[in-house]
Design a protein around this motif. Structure first.
Motif, PDB file in Angstrom:
ATOM      1  N   VAL A  87       0.695  -1.182   0.070  1.00  0.00           N
ATOM      2  CA  VAL A  87       0.159  -0.086   0.265  1.00  0.00           C
ATOM      3  C   VAL A  87       0.913   1.162   0.031  1.00  0.00           C
ATOM      4  O   VAL A  87       1.693   1.349   0.925  1.00  0.00           O
ATOM      5  N   GLY A  88       0.641   2.067  -0.945  1.00  0.00           N
ATOM      6  CA  GLY A  88       1.522   3.437  -1.171  1.00  0.00           C
ATOM      7  C   GLY A  88       2.990   3.158  -1.251  1.00  0.00           C
ATOM      8  O   GLY A  88       3.771   3.838  -0.714  1.00  0.00           O
ATOM      9  N   ASP A  89       3.164   2.135  -2.012  1.00  0.00           N
ATOM     10  CA  ASP A  89       4.650   1.811  -2.370  1.00  0.00           C
ATOM     11  C   ASP A  89       5.364   2.411  -3.373  1.00  0.00           C
ATOM     12  O   ASP A  89       5.005   2.235  -4.642  1.00  0.00           O
ATOM     13  N   THR A  90       5.802   3.594  -3.065  1.00  0.00           N
ATOM     14  CA  THR A  90       6.387   4.467  -4.048  1.00  0.00           C
ATOM     15  C   THR A  90       7.589   4.325  -4.549  1.00  0.00           C
ATOM     16  O   THR A  90       8.449   5.175  -5.217  1.00  0.00           O
ATOM     17  N   THR A  91       8.052   2.931  -4.304  1.00  0.00           N
ATOM     18  CA  THR A  91       9.640   2.915  -4.369  1.00  0.00           C
ATOM     19  C   THR A  91      10.005   2.946  -5.951  1.00  0.00           C
ATOM     20  O   THR A  91      11.077   3.337  -6.271  1.00  0.00           O
ATOM     21  N   PRO A 242       1.402   1.401   5.767  1.00  0.00           N
ATOM     22  CA  PRO A 242       1.902   2.013   4.497  1.00  0.00           C
ATOM     23  C   PRO A 242       3.277   2.520   4.412  1.00  0.00           C
ATOM     24  O   PRO A 242       3.702   2.837   5.489  1.00  0.00           O
ATOM     25  N   LEU A 243       3.652   2.261   3.327  1.00  0.00           N
ATOM     26  CA  LEU A 243       5.276   2.936   3.135  1.00  0.00           C
ATOM     27  C   LEU A 243       5.110   4.466   2.854  1.00  0.00           C
ATOM     28  O   LEU A 243       4.268   4.821   1.975  1.00  0.00           O
ATOM     29  N   GLY A 244       5.861   5.197   3.206  1.00  0.00           N
ATOM     30  CA  GLY A 244       5.935   6.616   3.165  1.00  0.00           C
ATOM     31  C   GLY A 244       4.657   7.130   3.766  1.00  0.00           C
ATOM     32  O   GLY A 244       3.842   6.716   4.626  1.00  0.00           O
ATOM     33  N   TYR A 245       4.419   8.327   3.383  1.00  0.00           N
ATOM     34  CA  TYR A 245       3.096   9.211   3.970  1.00  0.00           C
ATOM     35  C   TYR A 245       1.824   9.138   2.704  1.00  0.00           C
ATOM     36  O   TYR A 245       0.772   9.050   3.134  1.00  0.00           O
ATOM     37  N   ALA A 246       2.550   8.977   1.393  1.00  0.00           N
ATOM     38  CA  ALA A 246       1.490   9.183   0.358  1.00  0.00           C
ATOM     39  C   ALA A 246       0.692   8.094  -0.127  1.00  0.00           C
ATOM     40  O   ALA A 246       1.794   7.286  -0.394  1.00  0.00           O
ATOM     41  N   ILE A 247      -0.458   8.019  -0.362  1.00  0.00           N
ATOM     42  CA  ILE A 247      -1.207   6.876  -1.128  1.00  0.00           C
ATOM     43  C   ILE A 247      -2.082   7.492  -2.022  1.00  0.00           C
ATOM     44  O   ILE A 247      -3.239   8.124  -1.579  1.00  0.00           O
ATOM     45  N   LEU A 251      -0.215  12.091  -5.953  1.00  0.00           N
ATOM     46  CA  LEU A 251       0.388  12.366  -4.239  1.00  0.00           C
ATOM     47  C   LEU A 251       1.761  11.717  -4.424  1.00  0.00           C
ATOM     48  O   LEU A 251       2.619  12.178  -3.625  1.00  0.00           O
ATOM     49  N   GLU A 252       1.793  10.409  -4.919  1.00  0.00           N
ATOM     50  CA  GLU A 252       2.985   9.621  -4.823  1.00  0.00           C
ATOM     51  C   GLU A 252       4.268  10.420  -5.618  1.00  0.00           C
ATOM     52  O   GLU A 252       5.528   9.928  -5.531  1.00  0.00           O
ATOM     53  N   VAL A 253       3.609  10.832  -6.795  1.00  0.00           N
ATOM     54  CA  VAL A 253       4.793  11.574  -7.744  1.00  0.00           C
ATOM     55  C   VAL A 253       5.316  12.461  -6.658  1.00  0.00           C
ATOM     56  O   VAL A 253       6.688  12.665  -6.804  1.00  0.00           O
ATOM     57  N   LYS A 254       4.845  13.284  -6.151  1.00  0.00           N
ATOM     58  CA  LYS A 254       5.127  14.449  -5.327  1.00  0.00           C
ATOM     59  C   LYS A 254       6.045  13.913  -4.235  1.00  0.00           C
ATOM     60  O   LYS A 254       7.091  14.278  -4.152  1.00  0.00           O
ATOM     61  N   GLU A 255       5.638  12.685  -3.576  1.00  0.00           N
ATOM     62  CA  GLU A 255       6.599  12.122  -2.628  1.00  0.00           C
ATOM     63  C   GLU A 255       7.723  11.498  -3.157  1.00  0.00           C
ATOM     64  O   GLU A 255       8.818  11.667  -2.663  1.00  0.00           O
ATOM     65  N   ALA A 256       7.683  10.945  -4.470  1.00  0.00           N
ATOM     66  CA  ALA A 256       8.973  10.583  -5.124  1.00  0.00           C
ATOM     67  C   ALA A 256       9.799  11.688  -5.357  1.00  0.00           C
ATOM     68  O   ALA A 256      11.115  11.638  -5.156  1.00  0.00           O
TER      69      ALA A 256
HETATM   70 CA    CA Z   1       3.945   6.247  -0.233  1.00  0.00          CA
END
Ligand code: CA
Ligand code: URA
Length: 433
Positions: A87-91, A242-247, A251-256
């Motif tokens: 969940v929310g794996d932005t890696t 979940p990994l990180g904050y964004a799901i 939102l995950e692009v921003k987190e990346a």
């Molecule tokens: Ca995330």
């Protein structure tokens, strides 16, 4: 060769030969072997298992059932990363440009698929103009030039797996280590990677809820990969929260973007550095994971990682002004703060429930034909171990719908607060070489 004899053989716990496994997979892919016999075989495998040799033969037969991507025109060792999903794996968004920035060629074939959020391609498409509809020639040219490119999945990759996975899904035979391991590895191998780093997740938000099952799956995949001559290693990582904050996609692009500059969530950054350092070592760009980690931290700090991300996006039509101004990414009409109803330490955030809440908002596909809303999703303000006062915002909902009652309810259900300081789960449990 008769299918019924092979079913009997496996039912009684005997080993199938390479010829038998080839016969099985070729016959099933072409339609000569009917679903009912393959269903019986899958159940026999479910109960009797498969030897290491059988797993390798099965994987190879599935690889050969369809197209195999030839990346030999790209110089260097092509390393791919695969995650069993969370969940929310932005890696992936972070890793592709990050390792490319230190010279590892990343030739990524990605999908969309079902899930709590879109797949890697959906997320990248939150960048206006970005597209993966490029020719194979263009793809190879871009990897040689920028060290990184992403292309959509070929329709004819491992058709045997596609058919068998569908059958397993309706015959209660998905949950078999040899079948899962060969399914995942056949797709990675057919995609042309020379070396593979696997991120096998465990915890309530993962496919493998129990750590022992995750370890067994990881070992099975590493053995298959090495058994077919592709250098493979795995890490077991936590997906209990979940990994990180964004799901959510944008939102995950921003987190990346934040993470590529070393300003992302600590857990996401750590996991990217761990996975990335193994990728760099397998690509033979560093001797040790420690040396590789230093190289990756350096490109985060000196701006090269972000620069590589820009180059990659721009080369595939993306408007890179969003990197300096992320407000240009798709943005939801409304935001709502979910506020703590009590004071205490966060002891649990059930990843699955958070994922479902994001899907209800429209961040992921429920069926193959659903459209996803790239702007919506959740941002966690509090993670396991954090202290919260009553009234503190724990999660921010980004929604295009004014009514978020159901989503809010799911978020409250996912969070548990306790009076005593809560234990933070380790991020990486184990490495399997
Ligand atoms: Ca995330
Ligand atoms: N994911 C896959 O790709 N295959 C399986 O068998 C299970 C999960």
């Amino acid at each position: 060769m008769r299918m019924v004899d092979m079913i009997e053989k496996k039912r009684d716990g005997n080993e199938l030969s390479k010829e038998e496994i080839d016969f099985l997979i070729n016959g099933y892919t072409s339609g000569e072997i009917p679903d009912y016999q393959m269903a019986a075989m899958s159940m026999a495998i479910y109960y009797q298992g498969m030897t290491q040799q059988e797993r390798v033969y099965l994987t190879e037969a599935m690889v050969k059932s369809g197209e195999q991507i030839d990346l030999s025109a790209i110089s260097g060792i092509k390393v791919d990363k695969h995650s069993t999903g969370g969940v929310g794996d932005t890696t992936t968004l972070v890793l592709a440009p990050l390792v490319a920035a230190v010279g590892v060629p990343v030739a990524k074939m990605s999908g969309r698929g079902l899930g709590h959020t879109g797949g890697t391609i959906d997320k990248l498409e939150a960048v206006p103009g970005f597209h993966v509809e490029i020719s194979n020639e263009e793809f190879i040219k871009l990897v040689n030039k920028n060290n990184v490119a992403v292309i959509g999945q070929t329709a004819n990759l491992t058709p045997a797996d596609k058919k068998l996975y569908g059958l397993r899904d309706v015959t209660a035979t998905v949950n078999s280590i040899p079948l899962i391991a060969s399914s995942i590895m056949s797709k990675k191998i057919a995609s042309g990677a020379d070396a593979i780093v696997l991120d096998v997740k465990t915890g309530n938000g993962a496919f493998m809820k129990e750590i022992d099952d995750a370890i067994e799956l990881a070992k099975a995949m590493v053995e298959i990969g090495n058994g077919v001559g592709r250098h493979t290693m795995a890490i077991i990582s936590d997906m209990s929260q979940p990994l990180g904050y964004a799901i959510g996609n944008a939102l995950e692009v921003k987190e990346a973007i934040d993470t590529l500059q070393g300003k992302g969530p600590q857990d996401l950054q750590d996991l990217c550095l761990t996975l990335g350092s193994h990728m760099v070592v397998l690509a033979k760009k560093a001797e040790t994971p420690q040396e590789a980690r230093r190289m990756l931290l350096e490109v985060m700090e000196n701006g090269k990682a972000l620069e590589t991300f820009k180059l990659f996006l721009a080369s595939q039509g993306g408007d890179v002004s969003v990197i300096d101004d992320p407000t240009k990414l798709p943005t939801a009409k409304y935001t709502f703060e979910v506020k703590a109803r009590e004071t205490g330490y966060v002891s649990e955030i059930v990843a699955d429930q958070i994922g479902t809440a994001a899907m209800v908002l429209g961040a992921g596909r429920v069926t193959k034909d659903s459209t996803i809303d790239l702007a919506v999703g959740l941002v966690l303000n509090k993670k396991v171990g954090d202290f919260v006062n009553v009234g503190d915002p724990i999660v921010t909902i980004h929604s295009n719908n004014e009514n978020v009652e159901d989503v809010t309810k799911r978020i409250y259900e996912a969070y548990t607060l306790v009076n005593e300081p809560a234990k933070i789960p380790p991020l990486v449990y184990k490495e399997i070489m």
